[in-house]
Write a protein that holds these residues in place. Structure first.
Motif, PDB file in Angstrom:
ATOM      1  N   GLY A 166      26.562   6.472 -49.512  1.00  0.00           N
ATOM      2  CA  GLY A 166      25.205   5.946 -49.563  1.00  0.00           C
ATOM      3  C   GLY A 166      25.200   4.535 -49.010  1.00  0.00           C
ATOM      4  O   GLY A 166      26.103   4.137 -48.287  1.00  0.00           O
ATOM      5  N   MET A 167      24.126   3.787 -49.345  1.00  0.00           N
ATOM      6  CA  MET A 167      24.059   2.400 -48.897  1.00  0.00           C
ATOM      7  C   MET A 167      24.878   1.548 -49.864  1.00  0.00           C
ATOM      8  O   MET A 167      24.426   1.240 -50.958  1.00  0.00           O
ATOM      9  CB  MET A 167      22.620   1.931 -48.872  1.00  0.00           C
ATOM     10  CG  MET A 167      21.772   2.663 -47.874  1.00  0.00           C
ATOM     11  SD  MET A 167      20.061   2.193 -48.066  1.00  0.00           S
ATOM     12  CE  MET A 167      19.345   3.756 -48.513  1.00  0.00           C
ATOM     13  N   LEU A 168      26.091   1.187 -49.419  1.00  0.00           N
ATOM     14  CA  LEU A 168      27.029   0.504 -50.306  1.00  0.00           C
ATOM     15  C   LEU A 168      26.457  -0.761 -50.933  1.00  0.00           C
ATOM     16  O   LEU A 168      26.827  -1.129 -52.037  1.00  0.00           O
ATOM     17  CB  LEU A 168      28.296   0.149 -49.519  1.00  0.00           C
ATOM     18  CG  LEU A 168      29.269   1.301 -49.293  1.00  0.00           C
ATOM     19  CD1 LEU A 168      30.461   0.821 -48.507  1.00  0.00           C
ATOM     20  CD2 LEU A 168      29.718   1.865 -50.631  1.00  0.00           C
ATOM     21  N   ALA A 169      25.533  -1.409 -50.221  1.00  0.00           N
ATOM     22  CA  ALA A 169      24.992  -2.672 -50.740  1.00  0.00           C
ATOM     23  C   ALA A 169      24.397  -2.495 -52.128  1.00  0.00           C
ATOM     24  O   ALA A 169      24.420  -3.406 -52.939  1.00  0.00           O
ATOM     25  CB  ALA A 169      23.947  -3.227 -49.784  1.00  0.00           C
ATOM     26  N   MET A 172      26.825  -2.907 -54.845  1.00  0.00           N
ATOM     27  CA  MET A 172      27.306  -4.273 -55.002  1.00  0.00           C
ATOM     28  C   MET A 172      26.208  -5.192 -55.534  1.00  0.00           C
ATOM     29  O   MET A 172      25.074  -4.783 -55.724  1.00  0.00           O
ATOM     30  CB  MET A 172      27.835  -4.774 -53.665  1.00  0.00           C
ATOM     31  CG  MET A 172      29.085  -4.029 -53.247  1.00  0.00           C
ATOM     32  SD  MET A 172      29.778  -4.745 -51.791  1.00  0.00           S
ATOM     33  CE  MET A 172      29.373  -3.554 -50.560  1.00  0.00           C
ATOM     34  N   TYR A 182      12.402  -5.267 -57.490  1.00  0.00           N
ATOM     35  CA  TYR A 182      11.337  -4.289 -57.245  1.00  0.00           C
ATOM     36  C   TYR A 182      10.935  -3.568 -58.518  1.00  0.00           C
ATOM     37  O   TYR A 182       9.759  -3.269 -58.732  1.00  0.00           O
ATOM     38  CB  TYR A 182      11.769  -3.296 -56.162  1.00  0.00           C
ATOM     39  CG  TYR A 182      11.725  -3.915 -54.788  1.00  0.00           C
ATOM     40  CD1 TYR A 182      10.495  -4.296 -54.243  1.00  0.00           C
ATOM     41  CD2 TYR A 182      12.867  -4.159 -54.067  1.00  0.00           C
ATOM     42  CE1 TYR A 182      10.439  -4.897 -53.006  1.00  0.00           C
ATOM     43  CE2 TYR A 182      12.824  -4.762 -52.819  1.00  0.00           C
ATOM     44  CZ  TYR A 182      11.609  -5.126 -52.302  1.00  0.00           C
ATOM     45  OH  TYR A 182      11.548  -5.736 -51.085  1.00  0.00           O
TER      46      TYR A 182
ATOM     47  N   ILE B 101      17.115   2.614 -41.292  1.00  0.00           N
ATOM     48  CA  ILE B 101      17.281   1.932 -42.586  1.00  0.00           C
ATOM     49  C   ILE B 101      17.281   0.419 -42.380  1.00  0.00           C
ATOM     50  O   ILE B 101      16.635  -0.327 -43.124  1.00  0.00           O
ATOM     51  CB  ILE B 101      18.583   2.398 -43.276  1.00  0.00           C
ATOM     52  CG1 ILE B 101      18.442   3.849 -43.721  1.00  0.00           C
ATOM     53  CG2 ILE B 101      18.906   1.520 -44.487  1.00  0.00           C
ATOM     54  CD1 ILE B 101      19.724   4.451 -44.273  1.00  0.00           C
ATOM     55  N   GLY B 108      10.469  -4.224 -44.547  1.00  0.00           N
ATOM     56  CA  GLY B 108      10.025  -4.024 -45.930  1.00  0.00           C
ATOM     57  C   GLY B 108      10.513  -5.105 -46.872  1.00  0.00           C
ATOM     58  O   GLY B 108       9.723  -5.725 -47.574  1.00  0.00           O
ATOM     59  N   VAL B 109      11.828  -5.338 -46.872  1.00  0.00           N
ATOM     60  CA  VAL B 109      12.391  -6.302 -47.818  1.00  0.00           C
ATOM     61  C   VAL B 109      12.314  -7.719 -47.251  1.00  0.00           C
ATOM     62  O   VAL B 109      11.887  -8.647 -47.930  1.00  0.00           O
ATOM     63  CB  VAL B 109      13.863  -5.940 -48.137  1.00  0.00           C
ATOM     64  CG1 VAL B 109      14.483  -6.978 -49.049  1.00  0.00           C
ATOM     65  CG2 VAL B 109      13.935  -4.563 -48.771  1.00  0.00           C
ATOM     66  N   THR B 113       7.748  -8.003 -48.332  1.00  0.00           N
ATOM     67  CA  THR B 113       7.842  -8.333 -49.758  1.00  0.00           C
ATOM     68  C   THR B 113       7.370  -9.754 -50.021  1.00  0.00           C
ATOM     69  O   THR B 113       6.766 -10.052 -51.046  1.00  0.00           O
ATOM     70  CB  THR B 113       9.304  -8.170 -50.227  1.00  0.00           C
ATOM     71  OG1 THR B 113       9.659  -6.809 -50.055  1.00  0.00           O
ATOM     72  CG2 THR B 113       9.464  -8.544 -51.681  1.00  0.00           C
ATOM     73  N   PHE B 131      22.296  -6.400 -44.318  1.00  0.00           N
ATOM     74  CA  PHE B 131      22.238  -5.262 -45.237  1.00  0.00           C
ATOM     75  C   PHE B 131      23.062  -4.099 -44.683  1.00  0.00           C
ATOM     76  O   PHE B 131      23.852  -3.479 -45.399  1.00  0.00           O
ATOM     77  CB  PHE B 131      20.787  -4.827 -45.447  1.00  0.00           C
ATOM     78  CG  PHE B 131      20.650  -3.687 -46.416  1.00  0.00           C
ATOM     79  CD1 PHE B 131      20.583  -3.920 -47.771  1.00  0.00           C
ATOM     80  CD2 PHE B 131      20.617  -2.378 -45.965  1.00  0.00           C
ATOM     81  CE1 PHE B 131      20.487  -2.873 -48.660  1.00  0.00           C
ATOM     82  CE2 PHE B 131      20.523  -1.317 -46.844  1.00  0.00           C
ATOM     83  CZ  PHE B 131      20.459  -1.572 -48.200  1.00  0.00           C
ATOM     84  N   VAL B 134      26.860  -4.774 -44.855  1.00  0.00           N
ATOM     85  CA  VAL B 134      27.432  -4.604 -46.182  1.00  0.00           C
ATOM     86  C   VAL B 134      27.428  -3.123 -46.567  1.00  0.00           C
ATOM     87  O   VAL B 134      28.356  -2.632 -47.196  1.00  0.00           O
ATOM     88  CB  VAL B 134      26.645  -5.442 -47.215  1.00  0.00           C
ATOM     89  CG1 VAL B 134      27.160  -5.202 -48.613  1.00  0.00           C
ATOM     90  CG2 VAL B 134      26.753  -6.914 -46.872  1.00  0.00           C
ATOM     91  N   SER B 135      26.360  -2.398 -46.164  1.00  0.00           N
ATOM     92  CA  SER B 135      26.204  -1.016 -46.612  1.00  0.00           C
ATOM     93  C   SER B 135      27.031  -0.029 -45.794  1.00  0.00           C
ATOM     94  O   SER B 135      27.575   0.924 -46.329  1.00  0.00           O
ATOM     95  CB  SER B 135      24.739  -0.599 -46.524  1.00  0.00           C
ATOM     96  OG  SER B 135      24.017  -1.237 -47.516  1.00  0.00           O
ATOM     97  N   TYR B 136      27.060  -0.209 -44.485  1.00  0.00           N
ATOM     98  CA  TYR B 136      27.752   0.753 -43.621  1.00  0.00           C
ATOM     99  C   TYR B 136      28.801   0.046 -42.767  1.00  0.00           C
ATOM    100  O   TYR B 136      28.682   0.022 -41.538  1.00  0.00           O
ATOM    101  CB  TYR B 136      26.742   1.465 -42.715  1.00  0.00           C
ATOM    102  CG  TYR B 136      25.753   2.290 -43.488  1.00  0.00           C
ATOM    103  CD1 TYR B 136      26.110   3.514 -44.028  1.00  0.00           C
ATOM    104  CD2 TYR B 136      24.460   1.824 -43.694  1.00  0.00           C
ATOM    105  CE1 TYR B 136      25.198   4.260 -44.747  1.00  0.00           C
ATOM    106  CE2 TYR B 136      23.542   2.569 -44.414  1.00  0.00           C
ATOM    107  CZ  TYR B 136      23.922   3.787 -44.929  1.00  0.00           C
ATOM    108  OH  TYR B 136      23.030   4.521 -45.648  1.00  0.00           O
TER     109      TYR B 136
END
Lengths: 197, 328
Positions: A166-169, A172, A182, B101, B108-109, B113, B131, B134-136
């Motif tokens: 998934g989205m690792l962030a 963390m 949110y 994403i 969005g963020v 926001t 983002f 860090v995520s991918y």
């Protein structure tokens, strides 16, 4: 406030995490998955109910000057109890939550309820108050855990519905802050709507 | 712009609008976009298209249906700029859904926001990029040999900064690594070093930067103070230990340095208003970037540095506010 109101107020109106913004440290640190959030919430609930009852029973005889040390000792006793019980019966969860179990001693929600409610109210009312706040805390931690687990690992309570990561962030720290922000918006919106009605 | 701006007099009327300024930024990015498409081919085009389209669509959907505003902000090009910058920050092999994403997080963020254009604290494109990083990490640090459009002889591998970081960990020295991997400055200046689309050609980005300066869309002080800080910091370290630290020219030409300092740090919304504030802002970015490059675990620190300094902009604006006209 009736006992029923004491128990239900923690869900939305006085939700300790999303509305009162208390106990942020375990909230951010332990909600990496739904099961972790749920266990942390239940552990805190256990301590809250018992310490609220004990403190409301001993409050009349505790001298005012030393009331905080006394309350902390009472809370620490129940946390130690919980820690030993978890070590014996749920070693897996105990290992994951690690340091955050002993840290329940300094959770400001627990001491806050002792100071604000238990020392001025009866034992049954204090138990209801502890139950209400504890359930609210459990609800928020579980919701946060579910959201972070869905986004971060693509699973719910360990049941995986996507292949790959998934989205690792979201597993963390930054993801914890994002989700918390949110969800706060959402809960405050619901809380303000309920007030208006 | 619908917001009323309050500033000390004198005021002058100017014909510039948000849309015209943002259109100039898009024009300035065209050389870099062209170079990246020529080198990386249709895959890069796909990344660009997905990024820009999703930014535009998301901006429209959020303003129209979630913020319920009638006047749409699509025509001011700001979402398109975010989309292009995000795409230039990604490897061309990024799958389309990862790009989407990134765009969703950016708009969005990072932007909506906070209340949309003009209210955002952080640069939206960088929020999206960091983002994703860090995520991918697997997609974001995966570099493949390019499939170029016109058979341009392009060689791609890990980014120069990545090569140096890895090599130093294995106990090699900087000059040896540069020689072994055939890294030279001409290559970095023109094109064909591995990296995300916006990293490959310093010259194409600089052409765009000069265009923005000539059109007076941006002032150069932030960019120059970043460059100066990077040069000074890396010169000191390089002179002390040339085997361990890379030299100033290398640091100025590699990674996101040019893209970041020319197009991201100079964003109006997220940079300080006064010249003095901007210079402090630039020094901070340069310093943090160099610290991450030399001592951090990531090979590149430009995007982190800009985001960290974005957070200080309200303070810098408070300290270096504009002097009232006619007062000392």
């Amino acid at each position: 406030m009736t006992r029923k109101q004491l128990i239900t107020k923690g869900f939305i109106k006085d939700n300790p995490t999303f509305v009162l913004i208390l106990g942020m440290c375990p909230t951010l640190a332990t909600t990496t998955s739904a099961i972790n959030g749920l266990s942390m919430g239940l552990a805190t609930l256990f301590v809250l109910v018992l310490s609220n009852m004990a403190i409301s029973a001993i409050a009349p005889v505790v001298p005012d000057k030393v009331h905080i040390p006394v309350y902390i000792v009472v809370i620490a006793t129940f946390v130690t109890l919980l820690q030993l019980l978890m070590q014996a019966f749920t070693p897996g969860i105990y290992a994951t939550l690690g340091l955050f179990i002993p840290l329940i001693v300094v959770n400001c929600i627990v001491l806050g309820r002792a100071e604000a409610f238990a020392n001025k109210n009866g034992i049954i009312d204090s138990a209801c108050d502890g139950l209400g706040v504890g359930l609210g805390f459990t609800l928020s931690l579980t919701v946060l855990g579910i959201v972070r687990e869905i986004l971060g690992s693509g699973s719910v309570f360990g049941w995986k519905f996507i292949t790959g990561d998934g989205m690792l962030a979201f597993v963390m720290a930054p993801g914890a802050f994002l989700c918390l922000g949110y969800l706060m918006v959402l809960f405050n919106k619901i809380a303000s709507k309920n007030k208006g009605a | 712009m619908s917001r009323l701006l309050v500033s000390p007099s004198p005021h002058i009327h100017a014909k510039e609008s948000t849309a015209s300024l943002m259109r100039d930024v898009v024009i300035a990015l065209i050389p870099a976009v062209l170079v990246s498409v020529v080198f990386y081919g249709w895959k890069e085009l796909l990344v660009l298209a997905v990024s820009v389209l999703s930014c535009l669509v998301l901006e429209y959907v959020i303003t129209r249906y979630m913020m319920k505003k009638e006047n749409n902000t699509l025509c001011d090009f700001s979402a398109a700029v975010t989309g292009i910058l995000l795409a230039l920050n990604l490897p061309y092999t990024t799958p389309w859904w990862v790009v989407f994403i990134g765009a969703a997080v950016a708009i969005g963020v990072g932007k909506m926001t906070f209340g949309g254009l003009g209210q955002n604290v952080f640069n939206p494109a960088l929020v999206g990029r960091v983002f994703l990083l860090v995520s991918y990490p697997t997609y974001m640090t995966h570099w493949e040999a390019p499939q170029s459009l016109f058979g341009v002889d392009a060689v791609s591998g890990p980014t120069p900064l990545g090569i140096i970081k890895e090599g130093l960990l294995q106990g090699n020295t900087v000059p040896q690594l540069m020689a072994d991997n055939g890294l030279n400055y001409g290559q970095m200046l023109f094109a064909s070093v591995g990296g995300s689309a916006g990293e490959i050609s310093a010259i194409a980005l600089l052409i765009g930067f000069v265009y923005l300066l000539v059109k007076k869309v941006i002032r150069p002080h932030i960019t120059l103070s970043i460059w100066a800080t990077v040069a000074v910091v890396s010169l000191i370290f390089w002179l002390c230990a040339p085997d361990r630290f890379t030299d100033p020219l290398f640091n100025l030409l590699t990674g996101g340095m040019i893209l970041g300092s020319c197009f991201m740090a100079t964003d109006y919304v997220t940079s300080p208003m006064s010249v003095k504030g901007g210079i402090i802002f630039g020094i901070g970015i340069g310093f943090i970037t160099m610290m991450i490059r030399y001592f951090g675990s990531y090979p590149e620190g430009m995007s982190f540095a800009i985001l960290i300094m974005n957070a200080t902009v309200p303070l810098l604006n408070m300290w270096f506010h504009q002097k009232k006209y006619g007062r000392a």
